[in-house]
Design an enzyme around this catalytic site. Structure first.
Site, short mmCIF file in Angstrom:
data_model
loop_
_atom_site.label_atom_id
_atom_site.label_comp_id
_atom_site.label_asym_id
_atom_site.label_seq_id
_atom_site.Cartn_x
_atom_site.Cartn_y
_atom_site.Cartn_z
N CYS A 69 61.49 -42.08 -44.24
CA CYS A 69 62.54 -42.83 -43.57
C CYS A 69 63.67 -43.13 -44.56
O CYS A 69 63.44 -43.24 -45.75
CB CYS A 69 62.07 -44.14 -42.98
N ARG A 103 65.45 -37.58 -45.14
CA ARG A 103 64.25 -38.41 -45.33
C ARG A 103 63.43 -38.55 -44.05
O ARG A 103 62.35 -39.14 -44.06
CB ARG A 103 64.64 -39.80 -45.83
N TRP A 110 60.95 -41.10 -39.97
CA TRP A 110 59.90 -40.09 -39.99
C TRP A 110 58.64 -40.88 -39.67
O TRP A 110 58.18 -41.68 -40.49
CB TRP A 110 59.81 -39.44 -41.35
N ASN A 145 61.46 -48.87 -44.90
CA ASN A 145 60.93 -47.59 -45.36
C ASN A 145 59.66 -47.90 -46.15
O ASN A 145 59.70 -48.69 -47.09
CB ASN A 145 61.97 -46.90 -46.25
N GLY A 146 58.54 -47.30 -45.74
CA GLY A 146 57.28 -47.56 -46.43
C GLY A 146 56.17 -47.76 -45.42
O GLY A 146 56.32 -47.41 -44.24
N GLU A 176 54.42 -19.61 -52.51
CA GLU A 176 55.74 -20.12 -52.13
C GLU A 176 56.32 -19.33 -50.95
O GLU A 176 56.89 -19.91 -50.02
CB GLU A 176 56.67 -20.09 -53.35
N LYS A 208 57.22 -21.15 -47.42
CA LYS A 208 58.56 -21.10 -46.81
C LYS A 208 58.45 -20.57 -45.38
O LYS A 208 59.04 -21.12 -44.46
CB LYS A 208 59.51 -20.19 -47.59
N GLU A 247 56.62 -23.13 -42.94
CA GLU A 247 57.23 -24.44 -42.67
C GLU A 247 58.50 -24.36 -41.85
O GLU A 247 58.83 -25.31 -41.14
CB GLU A 247 57.47 -25.22 -43.97
N HIS A 251 37.16 -11.86 -50.76
CA HIS A 251 36.10 -12.86 -50.70
C HIS A 251 36.13 -13.63 -49.38
O HIS A 251 35.60 -14.73 -49.28
CB HIS A 251 36.20 -13.81 -51.90
N LYS A 283 62.48 -34.31 -46.03
CA LYS A 283 62.78 -33.80 -47.36
C LYS A 283 62.03 -34.56 -48.45
O LYS A 283 61.57 -33.99 -49.42
CB LYS A 283 64.29 -33.92 -47.60
C1 F6R Z 1 58.66 -27.06 -49.33
C2 F6R Z 1 59.04 -28.33 -49.90
C3 F6R Z 1 57.98 -29.30 -50.26
C4 F6R Z 1 58.34 -30.07 -51.54
C5 F6R Z 1 57.31 -31.18 -51.78
C6 F6R Z 1 57.58 -31.91 -53.08
O1 F6R Z 1 59.77 -26.26 -49.07
O2 F6R Z 1 60.20 -28.61 -50.06
O3 F6R Z 1 56.74 -28.67 -50.39
O4 F6R Z 1 58.38 -29.18 -52.61
O5 F6R Z 1 57.33 -32.08 -50.72
O6 F6R Z 1 58.82 -32.55 -53.06
P1 F6R Z 1 59.50 -33.06 -54.40
O7 F6R Z 1 59.81 -31.87 -55.22
O8 F6R Z 1 60.71 -33.80 -53.96
O9 F6R Z 1 58.49 -33.95 -55.07
#
Ligand code: F6R
Length: 592
Positions: A2, A27, A74, A100-101, A469, A473, A476, A492, A587
């Site tokens: 949030c 957020r 969120w 937020n929290g 990775e 990507k 998600e 395996h 994010k």
């Molecule tokens: C995936 C992504 C997340 C962040 C993860 C850590 O695309 O963005 O997996 O990498 O939430 O976030 P930070 O780097 O802000 O600690």
């Protein structure tokens, strides 16, 4: 998660708060709302949806008055509904709060409040705060005294803003384990989850510490200790951070813009202060135990960094998922160095492990993008990514910047810092080349992937993290189920899932992993897989070749990740999904 923001000053607060919320949308973006105070009345407008949509529907920016607080959500406690959207008000509609929290003991608090006659309108943990304030204010407390008193009962993490009709022209802010920063402008005062919402008005910011609070008026802010209520003297810092990320710069999505910015991100990431890099490298070399702690994409960067450090500096480091590291952090001591990697610097799991390790005497280094973030402030040494704000929820340019910094540290550990810097600068050109060669190809492949349910990504050694990775990507943002794994692990168990037409992506540059990864790819092809080879060299086994430029062995992860980002991006667009705001995500993950 949030995002919260408050403004009190001379200007109409509604438009400022709504514009601020848009900058905090990274957020959380499942619902949003604003509350303002004017002429002894409280105005609350909120709903489910993205901020721009809600604003169009109910004119959040039209709330009356020069004092307002806002929230972008969120969901954690309580479903995504209008009632659960913030702000939350007390029984008399005199006090409103945004939060937020997580208030861990909210059920117990709610039972007590209900028994004392309070009526609840939502299922959130936050609403208890409004009612606790109501009780304190009814006993004659000022809003700040009420928050100090209420905070004693709150267990968990919080950044809270509160307004009251009894005290117009005032916002009270408190924080514990969730970020909150105060912005001091000429004609008004801000409180916000980060500095982005107020940078166009002021660069003077005061970062609240744990258990600190502030009383905001149009003339500035006074600070206090939440436990004791005692006044605190705090000096503002000058924020050097630029906010130029609001515009998509002609791109349809922030994610695409940020993918395209990667050559520049790599260049700025290596433009580090030499002495800071040397101090970082020395700390790593001197430490008996080095543990990288990070989540998601940032952890994959750590995995690449671990290989580079082992290869160049012959030092073994551990890499842990931060949410799991918390269970081992008790084992940390003064010989332990925790290197936390985080774009936001606010990821709750990262901070939790760091705090636990620190309390046992461990040193904390970080590689972080957001200057002044909680992680930044908890660290003994830090290197900044310097890649600017990343708005797309999926990490792209921050990942490239993390790799660049980690490569630089590895070279510095080997006593080859300036050679490393030159090599990484050259690599930034190859990143640009990888983008140029693959945008069209990724678009075509996305058409093929559009109707697929599953995809598998395989690689070995230093490239293994890129399989993880690439898959992350893809899943998600496109919602195609994708799994990344070390190529050797396939037989395996997972091989059982390969059937005719299953997309298998092998990250297979002509480095030391080439032959064995190819064999694993062939094993999937023998079972009907559609084989996509990401490599600097074509092979007849590939149904599709994704061409990456030739680079030094160590650097293939960075060259190979770019087409996989593009593939995920175009797959999301092809499937009609918004790559900037994937469902259920945010994010900055500020909850454990
Ligand atoms: C995936 C992504 C997340 C962040 C993860 C850590 O695309 O963005 O997996 O990498 O939430 O976030 P930070 O780097 O802000 O600690």
């Amino acid at each position: 998660m949030c995002g919260i923001i408050g403004y009190v000053g001379k200007r109409p607060a509604g438009p400022i708060v709504v514009e601020g919320l848009k900058k905090l949308e990274y957020r959380g973006y499942d619902s949003a709302g604003v509350a303002s105070v004017k002429d002894g009345k409280l105005f609350v407008r909120k709903d489910v949806g993205k901020i721009a949509e809600i604003n169009q529907k109910m004119r959040l920016d039209g709330v009356p008055g020069e004092t307002a607080i806002g929230h972008t959500r969120w969901a954690t406690t309580g479903a995504v509904t209008k009632e659960n959207a913030h702000p939350h008000a007390d029984c008399n509609n005199e006090i409103a709060v945004v939060h937020n929290g997580i208030i861990e003991n909210y059920q117990e608090l709610r039972k007590g409040l209900e028994a004392r006659g309070h009526g609840f309108r939502s299922q959130t943990d936050t609403e208890v705060i409004a009612h606790l304030l109501e009780e304190e204010v009814a006993r004659g407390a000022s809003l700040e005294k009420a928050l100090v008193a209420a905070a004693v009962s709150l267990h968990g993490s919080y950044a809270i803003l509160a307004v009251s009709t009894r005290e117009p022209g005032k916002i009270v802010a408190v924080r514990f384990e969730s970020p909150l920063v105060i912005g001091l402008a000429e004609d008004g005062t801000f409180a916000s989850s980060d500095t982005l919402p107020f940078l166009e008005y002021t660069r003077k910011a005061v970062f609240l510490g744990e258990g600190e609070g502030a009383v905001l008026t149009g003339k500035g802010a006074e600070f206090f200790d939440v436990k004791t209520g005692r006044k605190l003297a705090k000096q503002p810092a000058e924020v050097k951070w630029m906010w130029d990320g609001a515009a998509k710069g002609g791109y349809p999505h922030f994610m695409l813009k940020e993918i395209m910015e990667q050559p520049e991100a790599v260049r700025t990431a290596v433009a580090q202060d030499d002495s800071a890099v040397q101090a970082f490298a020395k700390g790593l070399l001197d430490a008996k135990k080095v543990i990288f702690s990070a989540c998601g994409t940032s952890r994959y960067a750590a995995l690449v960094g671990r290989y580079a450090i082992e290869k160049l500096a012959d030092k073994y480091c551990d890499v842990m998922i931060s949410s799991e590291y918390s269970y081992f952090a008790g084992n940390a001591d003064k010989d332990t160095l925790v290197v936390a990697i985080s774009q936001s610097g606010e990821t709750a799991d990262v901070l939790d492990g760091v705090r636990k390790a620190k309390s046992k005497g461990a040193r904390i280094f970080s590689i972080v993008n957001v200057v002044g973030s909680t992680l930044d402030r908890l660290s003994d040494e830090r290197l900044y990514l310097n890649c600017g704000p990343e708005i797309g929820v999926a990490a792209t340019k921050s990942f490239s910047a993390q790799l660049a910094v980690l490569y630089l540290v590895a070279f510095a550990m080997a006593g080859r810092a300036s050679e490393g810097k030159k090599a990484i600068l050259k690599l930034s050109g190859a990143v640009g080349e990888a983008i140029k060669r693959n945008d069209r190809k990724a678009r075509e492949l996305a058409k093929f992937l559009k109707g697929r349910e599953n995809a598998y990504y395989l690689a070995r050694g230093i490239n293994f993290a890129i399989a993880l990775e690439g898959a992350l990507k893809m899943k998600e943002i496109s919602y195609i189920h994708a799994e990344g794994m070390p190529a050797g692990e396939l037989k395996h168990g997972t091989l059982a899932l390969i059937e005719k037409g299953t997309p298998v992506v092998i990250i297979n540059p002509t480095d030391y992993t080439h032959g064995e990864t190819l064999s694993n790819g062939l094993e999937t092809k023998a079972r009907g897989a559609f084989l996509i080879g990401v490599s600097d060299e074509n092979n007849e086994a590939y149904d599709e070749w994704v061409e990456v430029p030739k680079v030094e062995e160590l650097f293939y992860p960075l060259a190979c990740v770019v087409p996989l980002q593009l593939l995920a991006y175009h797959s999301a667009v092809e499937r009609g999904k918004d790559p900037d705001k994937p469902r259920n995500l945010a994010k900055s993950v500020t909850v454990k």
